[in-house]
Scaffold this motif. Structure first.
Motif, short mmCIF file in Angstrom:
data_model
loop_
_atom_site.label_atom_id
_atom_site.label_comp_id
_atom_site.label_asym_id
_atom_site.label_seq_id
_atom_site.Cartn_x
_atom_site.Cartn_y
_atom_site.Cartn_z
N ILE A 24 0.86 -1.17 -0.12
CA ILE A 24 -0.11 0.05 -0.03
C ILE A 24 0.85 1.27 -0.04
N SER A 25 2.05 1.16 0.83
CA SER A 25 2.78 2.46 0.95
C SER A 25 3.40 2.71 -0.50
N LEU A 26 3.86 1.63 -1.19
CA LEU A 26 4.66 1.76 -2.46
C LEU A 26 3.56 2.13 -3.25
N PHE A 27 2.46 1.78 -3.36
CA PHE A 27 1.29 2.38 -4.39
C PHE A 27 1.05 3.83 -4.02
N LEU A 28 0.91 3.93 -3.00
CA LEU A 28 0.50 5.58 -2.72
C LEU A 28 1.56 6.49 -3.09
#
Length: 296
Positions: A24-28
């Motif tokens: 999720i952090s990489l996607f954001l």
């Protein structure tokens, strides 16, 4: 404080959650960068900030995972405060801010070096021991002593020196019935008890302790060997004399009971003397045949 077992969470479930957080952090972050380049606005910037915060949290949480092998323990410490001990093997997750000190619970050997000490009689001897030990109380091993491995080595050497001064090397009189050389089982048990008293404060259990080397020091070894040989000769002579006296007594009794010959006191004394010479002599005797009368 005493050792307390700490319950921790299995690592597999938390690992999946941690991987989702990373994704999720990489996607954001990636989405925020792309949108900022195409359509600059507050939302893409917020996405980048949120993703960065999640990534930092992920880096912190990843430190909470740890593994334990069989017969291994982990002491958990939070900002200097003892929180508990994990002893069950497996993959776990716990507070990432815990300091984890791993301790082996396996049995260990100490093959001690030869020590030159004095026995109870003051004779210089060489002695060494093999000690089998393991950690049982992890709290005491970590917090009650500076370094439990060094503590075990130093205290083991001290215990062996003290034990050697409590007993004679060998039994030389009637006052002693236990010696270092002749009472191996008793000495091993005494050494084990003393070691356990000394090492108990470090959370250590002594499983076995035995002498691996025992000898007189080289400067007195030759003299002590001569004394042992003399003692053995005296003991053997004593047995020989006791047996010879019994045989002479049996011979005189048998001659008298069967009426083979009647001997006066002088002849009995001569016969006893001759038999003792024959039975107790170191060399074979040469017989002399009497061809005269009974008393010639």
């Amino acid at each position: 404080m005493k050792e307390k077992i700490k319950e921790v969470k299995p690592g597999f479930t938390l690992f999946i959650a941690n991987m989702l957080m990373l994704a999720i952090s990489l996607f954001l972050i990636i989405w925020g960068i792309i949108e900022t380049a195409n359509h600059p606005s507050v939302i893409p910037v917020a996405s980048i900030i949120s993703g960065s915060i999640l990534l930092i949290i992920w880096f912190i949480f990843i430190n909470g995972f740890f593994t334990l092998q069989p017969n291994e323990a982990a002491v958990l410490i939070l900002f200097g405060e003892y929180k508990g001990t994990v002893k069950k093997s497996g993959w776990y997750f716990t507070n990432p801010f815990y300091t984890k000190k791993k301790i082996s619970l396996r049995s260990r050997n100490i093959n001690g070096e030869k020590l030159k000490v004095n026995d109870e009689a003051g004779n210089p001897i060489e002695i060494a021991a093999v000690i089998v030990w393991r950690v049982e109380n992890t709290f005491q091993a970590v917090f009650d002593v500076e370094n439990y491995i060094d503590y075990v080595k130093v205290q083991s050497e001290s215990a062996i020196r003290h034990l050697a001064g409590m007993y004679p090397y060998d039994i030389t009189d009637q006052e002693h019935n236990i010696s270092l050389r002749g009472s191996s089982e008793e000495i091993a048990e005494a050494l084990k008890i003393e070691l356990q008293e000394r090492l108990g404060k470090a959370g250590v259990v002594v499983e076995e302790a035995r002498l691996s080397h025992l000898a007189y020091s080289p400067e007195i070894a030759a003299a002590m060997l001569q004394r042992q040989q003399a003692s053995a000769i005296i003991s053997a002579r004593q047995k020989i004399v006791e047996g010879a006296v019994g045989m002479v007594q049996m011979a005189l009794t048998k001659l008298s009971e069967d009426g083979i010959v009647e001997l006066d006191e002088e002849r009995k004394a001569a016969m006893v003397s001759n038999l003792l010479v024959v039975l107790c002599g170191e060399r074979s005797t040469q017989p002399v045949i009497n061809t005269g009368t009974l008393h010639n």
